[in-house]
Design a protein around this motif. Sequence first.
Motif, mmCIF file in Angstrom:
data_model
loop_
_atom_site.group_PDB
_atom_site.id
_atom_site.type_symbol
_atom_site.label_atom_id
_atom_site.label_comp_id
_atom_site.label_asym_id
_atom_site.label_seq_id
_atom_site.Cartn_x
_atom_site.Cartn_y
_atom_site.Cartn_z
ATOM 1 N N LEU A 173 0.872 -1.196 0.083
ATOM 2 C CA LEU A 173 -0.030 -0.075 0.104
ATOM 3 C C LEU A 173 0.923 1.130 0.056
ATOM 4 O O LEU A 173 0.703 2.305 -0.853
ATOM 5 C CB LEU A 173 -0.833 -0.026 1.059
ATOM 6 N N LEU A 174 1.812 1.343 0.977
ATOM 7 C CA LEU A 174 2.684 2.365 1.201
ATOM 8 C C LEU A 174 3.484 2.940 -0.085
ATOM 9 O O LEU A 174 3.594 3.987 -0.503
ATOM 10 C CB LEU A 174 3.391 2.323 2.288
ATOM 11 N N ARG A 175 3.733 1.783 -0.803
ATOM 12 C CA ARG A 175 4.872 2.109 -1.985
ATOM 13 C C ARG A 175 4.169 1.797 -3.332
ATOM 14 O O ARG A 175 4.913 1.680 -4.260
ATOM 15 C CB ARG A 175 6.111 1.270 -1.838
ATOM 16 N N TYR A 176 2.863 1.849 -3.525
ATOM 17 C CA TYR A 176 2.305 1.716 -4.742
ATOM 18 C C TYR A 176 2.619 2.813 -5.516
ATOM 19 O O TYR A 176 2.379 3.846 -5.036
ATOM 20 C CB TYR A 176 0.792 1.499 -4.355
ATOM 21 N N GLN A 177 2.475 2.643 -6.864
ATOM 22 C CA GLN A 177 2.672 3.750 -7.708
ATOM 23 C C GLN A 177 1.626 3.424 -8.924
ATOM 24 O O GLN A 177 1.504 2.300 -9.281
ATOM 25 C CB GLN A 177 4.142 3.789 -8.265
ATOM 26 N N ASP A 178 0.868 4.552 -9.237
ATOM 27 C CA ASP A 178 -0.400 4.452 -10.008
ATOM 28 C C ASP A 178 0.009 4.284 -11.478
ATOM 29 O O ASP A 178 0.567 5.329 -12.107
ATOM 30 C CB ASP A 178 -1.015 5.740 -9.747
ATOM 31 N N PRO A 179 -0.223 2.972 -12.103
ATOM 32 C CA PRO A 179 0.171 2.666 -13.527
ATOM 33 C C PRO A 179 -0.370 3.584 -14.466
ATOM 34 O O PRO A 179 -0.160 3.609 -15.748
ATOM 35 C CB PRO A 179 0.036 1.286 -13.452
ATOM 36 N N ILE A 180 -1.700 3.993 -14.112
ATOM 37 C CA ILE A 180 -2.649 4.797 -15.083
ATOM 38 C C ILE A 180 -2.619 6.216 -14.626
ATOM 39 O O ILE A 180 -3.628 6.929 -15.053
ATOM 40 C CB ILE A 180 -3.961 4.329 -15.200
ATOM 41 N N GLY A 181 -2.114 6.604 -13.708
ATOM 42 C CA GLY A 181 -1.916 7.993 -13.197
ATOM 43 C C GLY A 181 -0.585 8.471 -13.155
ATOM 44 O O GLY A 181 -0.255 9.035 -11.921
ATOM 45 N N ASP A 182 0.098 8.473 -13.998
ATOM 46 C CA ASP A 182 1.685 9.045 -14.186
ATOM 47 C C ASP A 182 2.535 8.484 -13.012
ATOM 48 O O ASP A 182 3.612 9.136 -12.624
ATOM 49 C CB ASP A 182 1.648 10.577 -13.994
ATOM 50 N N MET A 183 2.308 7.432 -12.732
ATOM 51 C CA MET A 183 3.044 6.551 -11.637
ATOM 52 C C MET A 183 3.319 7.247 -10.258
ATOM 53 O O MET A 183 4.476 7.395 -9.807
ATOM 54 C CB MET A 183 4.398 6.236 -12.148
ATOM 55 N N GLN A 184 2.338 7.977 -9.922
ATOM 56 C CA GLN A 184 2.350 8.692 -8.602
ATOM 57 C C GLN A 184 2.436 7.700 -7.541
ATOM 58 O O GLN A 184 1.664 6.606 -7.410
ATOM 59 C CB GLN A 184 1.179 9.648 -8.504
ATOM 60 N N SER A 185 3.189 8.107 -6.595
ATOM 61 C CA SER A 185 3.128 7.549 -5.219
ATOM 62 C C SER A 185 2.008 8.152 -4.026
ATOM 63 O O SER A 185 1.489 9.357 -4.479
ATOM 64 C CB SER A 185 4.614 7.473 -4.715
ATOM 65 N N GLY A 186 1.873 7.488 -3.195
ATOM 66 C CA GLY A 186 0.893 8.256 -2.135
ATOM 67 C C GLY A 186 1.591 9.430 -1.879
ATOM 68 O O GLY A 186 0.951 10.478 -1.375
ATOM 69 N N LEU A 187 2.935 9.655 -1.663
ATOM 70 C CA LEU A 187 3.612 10.745 -1.364
ATOM 71 C C LEU A 187 3.390 12.048 -2.381
ATOM 72 O O LEU A 187 3.109 13.069 -2.032
ATOM 73 C CB LEU A 187 5.134 10.634 -0.959
#
Length: 272
Positions: A173-187
């Motif tokens: 969860l903490l280190r997930y990066q959005d593959p369809i949202g510009d690879m954004q992380s939670g931070l």
Amino acid sequence: MSVCVACQKPLEVEFEPEDYEEDVQMGGSSSKAPVAAPDMVPDDVHLNCGCHFHWDCLLEAYQVTECPSCGKNIASSSATGAQQVLVNLNNEGGLQENLDILPLLTEEFYLKAYPADRKCRAFLEFCREGDMSAIIGMLQGDNESESDSDDEMADEGDNADGEDTADVGIDALLRYQDPIGDMQSGLHAAVHAQSREVAWLLLLLASNLPLLEFPPEVFQEAEALGIMRGLTEDKTDIRSMRDANGKTAEDVAREVGGVWATGWIGTGKLAI
């Protein structure tokens, strides 16, 4: 009334009221309060080709640029040149005209292909919204489920498809990066949302930022919630994660400014 071109049923759906049956005291005796019958509400996605769908029927037959019924092109370009799919959406929330549903369709299509990502994407959305209570709820739930299933995970190893089933839970969860949202992380998401509270929580749990850099109230709140930092030295520091444009959360903070302009940028809090 028009019907859905996919299932040929009226463009409405049952909406269950929140009322529930409960005991009501009347003259010393109890009886059951009546339960309201479900309401029928609109469920109509009107495409620009003229076809009408239920939302679920559209998802089931979804194609990116063509109507799955008549085959006409339903995509167009926005003022910025981005692709969009404009519809008139009528549901329990009312009528929304010229609504771009391409982001929703893209996400649902992705999750249909990768259902295991649904929880991670929900967590990321809470970070985007700055919803601390929802974030904490997910982390606490995962903490409990991880402790209950450690032995089971060790026995199972890989699943039937050969995928590693152990890489789940809080770290995912903490280190997930959005593959369809510009690879954004939670931070990245917390920075965009200007949510210092979420940023502090993510830094506490998913970075190597020295603990002396944290305000005392961060520790007090984390302790009250039963959440503290585990071993992070062998894990990816969330501050080092880059989005699809090669930007770290601090790079984004420099662009956003606002709450990050004082005491954050250039101090090491958002960048290694």
